[in-house]
Design an enzyme around this catalytic site. Structure first.
Site, PDB file in Angstrom:
ATOM      1  N   CYS A   1       0.843  -1.188   0.000  1.00 26.14           N
ATOM      2  CA  CYS A   1       0.000   0.000   0.000  1.00 26.14           C
ATOM      3  C   CYS A   1       0.884   1.246   0.000  1.00 26.14           C
ATOM      4  CB  CYS A   1      -0.895  -0.009   1.237  1.00 26.14           C
ATOM      5  SG  CYS A   1      -1.998   1.412   1.360  1.00 26.14           S
TER       6      CYS A   1
ATOM      7  N   HIS B   1      -9.083  -3.788  -1.718  1.00 24.83           N
ATOM      8  CA  HIS B   1      -8.065  -3.050  -0.966  1.00 24.83           C
ATOM      9  C   HIS B   1      -8.401  -1.547  -0.945  1.00 24.83           C
ATOM     10  CE1 HIS B   1      -3.733  -2.114   0.129  1.00 24.83           C
ATOM     11  NE2 HIS B   1      -4.172  -0.954  -0.308  1.00 24.83           N
ATOM     12  N   GLU B   2      -8.771  -1.011  -2.106  1.00 28.16           N
ATOM     13  CA  GLU B   2      -9.088   0.426  -2.186  1.00 28.16           C
ATOM     14  C   GLU B   2     -10.393   0.739  -1.467  1.00 28.16           C
ATOM     15  OE1 GLU B   2      -6.676   2.047  -2.980  1.00 28.16           O
ATOM     16  OE2 GLU B   2      -5.558   0.632  -4.213  1.00 28.16           O
TER      17      GLU B   2
ATOM     18  N   HIS C   1      -9.982   1.509   2.065  1.00 29.67           N
ATOM     19  CA  HIS C   1      -9.569   2.895   2.364  1.00 29.67           C
ATOM     20  C   HIS C   1     -10.780   3.811   2.508  1.00 29.67           C
ATOM     21  CE1 HIS C   1      -5.263   2.496   2.143  1.00 29.67           C
ATOM     22  NE2 HIS C   1      -5.283   2.004   0.917  1.00 29.67           N
TER      23      HIS C   1
HETATM   24 NI    NI Z   1      -3.687   1.063  -0.048  1.00 28.72          NI
END
Ligand code: NI
Length: 186
Positions: free
Chosen positions: A102, A144-145, A148
């Site tokens: 990341c 993964h995004e 966030h």
């Molecule tokens: Ni990331």
């Protein structure tokens, strides 16, 4: 505002822990410069995805851009795709373990178990809605995004602290073994 007005927000910064707000789809003039800055930082750091909170912007925006690069030599090629107000709709039952890195967690990799495929909806810059099915690496980037956008990072997703390694160890010890294991035999 340009990319230099933003910087990459790193682990420990409270901005990475916020739940991002929805984008106002009637304001592409607001969205465009932010998307451009995200793209620039992603490219500059060799990322295959980025979410707005990573440049300190509290909005539900992400770019996914799977492609082979130094950090992900096995990645499939995909045109960078901007997703506004994205939402996962359905996950596959099949789970796969993969190492993740990341831009907001420099120098670390973590082994994370996630669904292999995900059906999503998102909006584009013109406010049009889209449905998309993602599998494999792009599905992983999306998840993964998306983390966030809900204030999480891959560090929160590892099963154990022992599933965290440095980038150096990953590149020197783990990646070569994995590549040898997945290469077709001659
Ligand atoms: Ni990331």
């Amino acid at each position: 505002m340009s990319a230099t007005d933003y910087s990459i927000v790193e682990l420990g910064d409270p901005r990475l822990r916020q739940v991002a707000r929805p984008v106002d789809l009637s304001r592409p003039d607001v969205v465009l410069p932010i998307a451009a800055a995200m793209r620039e930082w992603m490219d500059k750091r060799g990322g295959v995805g980025i979410a707005a909170p990573q440049i300190g912007v509290d909005l539900q925006m992400m770019i996914i851009a799977s492609r082979p690069n130094q950090r992900y030599p096995n990645a499939p090629v995909m045109q960078p795709l901007l997703l506004l107000n994205p939402l996962p709709l359905r996950y596959s039952e099949n789970l796969v373990e993969e190492w993740e890195g990341c831009l907001s967690v420099p120098g670390l990799r973590g082994k994370v178990l996630r669904p292999d495929a995900v059906d999503i909806e998102f909006f584009d810059l013109h406010g049009r809605g889209h449905l998309l099915s993602l599998t494999g690496f792009p599905a992983r980037i999306f998840q993964h995004e998306y983390d966030h956008l809900i204030g999480m990072t891959f560090v929160d997703r590892v099963a154990s602290p022992q599933d965290l390694v440095t980038e150096k160890v990953f590149l020197e010890q783990i990646l070569p073994v994995r590549m040898a294991a997945t290469s077709p035999s001659p």
